[in-house]
Scaffold this active site. Structure first.
Site, PDB file in Angstrom:
ATOM      1  N   HIS A   1       0.854  -1.001   0.018  1.00 20.28           N
ATOM      2  CA  HIS A   1      -0.175  -0.119  -0.175  1.00 20.28           C
ATOM      3  C   HIS A   1       0.940   1.371  -0.060  1.00 20.28           C
ATOM      4  O   HIS A   1       1.840   1.293   0.761  1.00 20.28           O
ATOM      5  CB  HIS A   1      -0.837  -0.123   1.234  1.00 20.28           C
TER       6      HIS A   1
ATOM      7  N   ASP B   1      -7.739  -5.579   0.034  1.00 19.22           N
ATOM      8  CA  ASP B   1      -8.315  -6.608  -1.140  1.00 19.22           C
ATOM      9  C   ASP B   1      -7.913  -8.019  -0.768  1.00 19.22           C
ATOM     10  O   ASP B   1      -8.275  -8.693  -1.457  1.00 19.22           O
ATOM     11  CB  ASP B   1      -7.679  -6.021  -2.440  1.00 19.22           C
TER      12      ASP B   1
HETATM   13  N1  CMC Z   1       4.172  -7.364  -4.287  1.00 17.12           N
HETATM   14  C1  CMC Z   1       5.600  -7.420  -4.050  1.00 17.12           C
HETATM   15  N2  CMC Z   1       6.429  -6.389  -4.217  1.00 17.12           N
HETATM   16  C2  CMC Z   1       5.684  -5.295  -4.111  1.00 17.12           C
HETATM   17  C3  CMC Z   1       4.173  -5.203  -4.055  1.00 17.12           C
HETATM   18  C4  CMC Z   1       3.396  -6.150  -3.925  1.00 17.12           C
HETATM   19  N3  CMC Z   1       2.139  -6.418  -3.564  1.00 17.12           N
HETATM   20  N4  CMC Z   1       3.833  -3.641  -3.725  1.00 17.12           N
HETATM   21  C5  CMC Z   1       5.009  -3.154  -3.688  1.00 17.12           C
HETATM   22  N5  CMC Z   1       6.118  -3.901  -3.968  1.00 17.12           N
HETATM   23  C6  CMC Z   1       7.569  -3.446  -4.110  1.00 17.12           C
HETATM   24  C7  CMC Z   1       7.727  -2.987  -5.405  1.00 17.12           C
HETATM   25  O1  CMC Z   1       8.210  -4.036  -6.367  1.00 17.12           O
HETATM   26  C8  CMC Z   1       8.938  -2.176  -5.013  1.00 17.12           C
HETATM   27  O2  CMC Z   1      10.077  -2.757  -4.855  1.00 17.12           O
HETATM   28  P1  CMC Z   1      11.488  -2.108  -5.249  1.00 17.12           P
HETATM   29  O3  CMC Z   1      11.692  -0.802  -4.561  1.00 17.12           O
HETATM   30  O4  CMC Z   1      12.546  -3.270  -4.933  1.00 17.12           O
HETATM   31  O5  CMC Z   1      11.322  -1.813  -6.836  1.00 17.12           O
HETATM   32  C9  CMC Z   1       8.587  -1.525  -3.598  1.00 17.12           C
HETATM   33  O6  CMC Z   1       7.666  -2.572  -3.080  1.00 17.12           O
HETATM   34  C10 CMC Z   1       7.795  -0.276  -3.842  1.00 17.12           C
HETATM   35  O7  CMC Z   1       6.904  -0.489  -4.512  1.00 17.12           O
HETATM   36  P2  CMC Z   1       5.994   0.708  -5.233  1.00 17.12           P
HETATM   37  O8  CMC Z   1       5.262   0.446  -6.554  1.00 17.12           O
HETATM   38  O9  CMC Z   1       6.834   1.998  -5.537  1.00 17.12           O
HETATM   39  O10 CMC Z   1       4.981   1.250  -3.999  1.00 17.12           O
HETATM   40  P3  CMC Z   1       3.481   2.070  -4.365  1.00 17.12           P
HETATM   41  O11 CMC Z   1       3.160   2.571  -3.180  1.00 17.12           O
HETATM   42  O12 CMC Z   1       3.620   2.682  -5.633  1.00 17.12           O
HETATM   43  O13 CMC Z   1       2.617   0.777  -4.298  1.00 17.12           O
HETATM   44  C11 CMC Z   1       0.636  -0.601  -4.660  1.00 17.12           C
HETATM   45  C12 CMC Z   1       1.475   0.616  -4.149  1.00 17.12           C
HETATM   46  C13 CMC Z   1      -0.874  -0.707  -4.088  1.00 17.12           C
HETATM   47  C14 CMC Z   1       0.445  -0.005  -6.145  1.00 17.12           C
HETATM   48  C15 CMC Z   1       1.349  -1.988  -4.645  1.00 17.12           C
HETATM   49  O14 CMC Z   1       1.638  -2.332  -3.423  1.00 17.12           O
HETATM   50  C16 CMC Z   1       1.125  -3.116  -5.407  1.00 17.12           C
HETATM   51  O15 CMC Z   1       1.011  -2.802  -6.626  1.00 17.12           O
HETATM   52  N6  CMC Z   1      -0.087  -3.902  -4.915  1.00 17.12           N
HETATM   53  C17 CMC Z   1      -0.536  -4.962  -5.498  1.00 17.12           C
HETATM   54  C18 CMC Z   1      -1.888  -4.521  -6.127  1.00 17.12           C
HETATM   55  C19 CMC Z   1      -2.964  -4.549  -4.839  1.00 17.12           C
HETATM   56  O16 CMC Z   1      -3.090  -5.150  -4.129  1.00 17.12           O
HETATM   57  N7  CMC Z   1      -3.717  -3.038  -5.091  1.00 17.12           N
HETATM   58  C20 CMC Z   1      -4.868  -2.689  -3.874  1.00 17.12           C
HETATM   59  C21 CMC Z   1      -4.021  -1.806  -3.240  1.00 17.12           C
HETATM   60  S1  CMC Z   1      -5.243  -1.418  -1.736  1.00 17.12           S
HETATM   61  C22 CMC Z   1      -6.794  -1.314  -2.153  1.00 17.12           C
HETATM   62  C23 CMC Z   1      -7.076  -0.137  -3.255  1.00 17.12           C
HETATM   63  O17 CMC Z   1      -6.402   0.744  -3.372  1.00 17.12           O
HETATM   64  O18 CMC Z   1      -7.865  -0.628  -4.103  1.00 17.12           O
END
Ligand code: CMC
Length: 377
Positions: free
Chosen positions: A260, A314
């Site tokens: 998140h 989720d």
């Molecule tokens: N699984 C594995 N690695 C992850 C994940 C994950 N779910 N989420 C983030 N990371 C890693 C990412 O690869 C990155 O690693 P590195 O620094 O080595 O490249 C690091 O964590 C930071 O990731 P980011 O993309 O910069 O972080 P963000 O704040 O943009 O991500 C997110 C937030 C929700 C997009 C992401 O956690 C994600 O893609 N989660 C999976 C999809 C998901 O479950 N979405 C629902 C979110 S909550 C409810 C909603 O909003 O609907």
């Protein structure tokens, strides 16, 4: 004045808001200052929607009127039902919902968003009709008849009834209502921000909500709940969780339902939803998906803890819906029919001190290029 570029606007405040607050370090979520745990324990989705929209808990007469107004506006026009019947039945329910909500605006064309009365009735219609549209589509696409809402049933009870034409067990309506509370609002997420950008142009609320629905659909946002259940089914057995996760991590794939932007601990909604799963299973028997999920969470904590990645809302919601027999591709529409109250609360807040969203960009292209005639390229 030059600014630092923040991809995804991470950490950049886009609004001042008094609607909800997240403490991502402590895992606390409050709506209008009240913790979601307390709302799940003591409130209902409709009362929570009122709280979000109008800023305070309703008195008994206020709640009675709100309930009555919602019940009165739950029905949808036969032309909306006809519109749904014309859509391809294999299409995604989020697309059907978005199309129907955009079309709703054509039936209620009050365009003046400065009209407080008009805005109230638009909010009532949207909160009341989204469940009816979702349930109607869920039935029509399988060739079943649309079941109109029943005025004697509560919000969640009525929705579950419209899906199956059977009155749900009281425990199911209770648990479902808690799920709606947990999905009702969550500060400046992508779909809320999308709606606010649309609202800032003074577009009507049906357009605002239709644009939010579009943003919610993506797998990085609301669409994740659908993918979580698919992943758990693919893993199939708790014993396979470790090898599956190790492979995902090796391939640098994201685990759906984890991570998140704001929470650096387990999402409090995931903890509550886990409790709801357990309540449901006590009465209705276990779900094999839940056992897989618990093991996935345990292994993921080991593998991803260093990055501060924990289950989000989720991760467990789909297991509850799955146990209730709800089809997987309806999970994100369920999220939408709850979140509409949050979207509308932000819409009303935005209108109070509206300023058109028109951010800047950092141009990274060239200047003064000459036009090359097509035969010379
Ligand atoms: N699984 C594995 N690695 C992850 C994940 C994950 N779910 N989420 C983030 N990371 C890693 C990412 O690869 C990155 O690693 P590195 O620094 O080595 O490249 C690091 O964590 C930071 O990731 P980011 O993309 O910069 O972080 P963000 O704040 O943009 O991500 C997110 C937030 C929700 C997009 C992401 O956690 C994600 O893609 N989660 C999976 C999809 C998901 O479950 N979405 C629902 C979110 S909550 C409810 C909603 O909003 O609907």
């Amino acid at each position: 004045m030059p600014h630092d570029f923040m991809p995804g606007l991470a950490g950049v405040p886009a609004a001042k808001s008094a609607i909800s607050d997240v403490d991502g370090q402590r895992g606390v979520l409050e709506y209008r200052g009240i913790r979601v745990e307390e709302l799940c324990l003591r409130s209902s989705y409709l009362e929570t929607a009122y709280l979000l929209l109008f800023g305070h808990l309703p008195t008994q007469p206020q709640l009675a009127r709100w309930h009555e107004d919602i019940v009165h506006h739950r029905r949808i026009k036969f032309k909306i039902v006809d519109l749904l019947k014309c859509l391809p039945e294999q299409g995604h329910p989020m697309d059907a919902l978005q199309a129907a909500v955009a079309a709703l605006g054509m039936f209620y064309p009050g365009r003046n968003v400065q009209d407080v009365d008009n805005n109230y009735w638009s909010a009532v219609r949207l909160v009341a009709k989204l469940p009816t549209i979702v349930a109607a589509w869920a039935r029509l696409r399988h060739g079943n008849e649309y079941i109109p809402p029943r005025d004697d049933l509560g919000f969640s009870e009525n929705f579950l009834y419209m899906l199956t034409e059977t009155e749900p067990l009281p425990l199911w309506s209770d648990i479902f209502d808690d799920c709606l509370i947990l999905h009702a609002e969550h500060t400046m997420n992508a779909s809320t921000f999308t709606g606010m950008v649309t609202a800032s142009t003074l577009a009507d609320p049906y357009t605002v909500v239709a644009s939010s629905i579009g943003a919610l659909k993506g797998p990085l946002h609301g669409g994740a709940n659908e993918e979580v259940v698919q992943m758990l089914k693919e893993i199939g057995d708790p014993g396979r969780a470790r090898s599956y996760l190790e492979e995902q991590v090796r391939a640098k794939q994201r685990l759906m339902g984890f991570g998140h932007r704001v929470y650096k601990v387990k999402d409090p909604r995931a903890t509550i939803l886990q409790g709801l799963c357990e309540r449901l299973f006590k009465e209705c028997g276990n779900s094999p998906l839940y056992e897989v999920a618990v093991e996935v969470e345990r292994v993921a904590e080991e593998l991803l803890k260093g990055k501060g990645i924990y289950p989000n809302v989720d991760f467990y919601s789909g297991i509850v819906y799955d146990k209730m027999g709800i089809e997987t591709d309806l999970f994100t529409p369920l999220f939408a029919l709850a979140r509409v109250s949050g979207w509308l609360a932000h819409w009303l807040e935005q209108l109070r001190e509206n300023k058109l969203f028109r951010p800047d960009q950092i141009y990274s292209g060239e200047h003064n290029r000459s036009y090359v005639p097509i035969e010379q390229r």
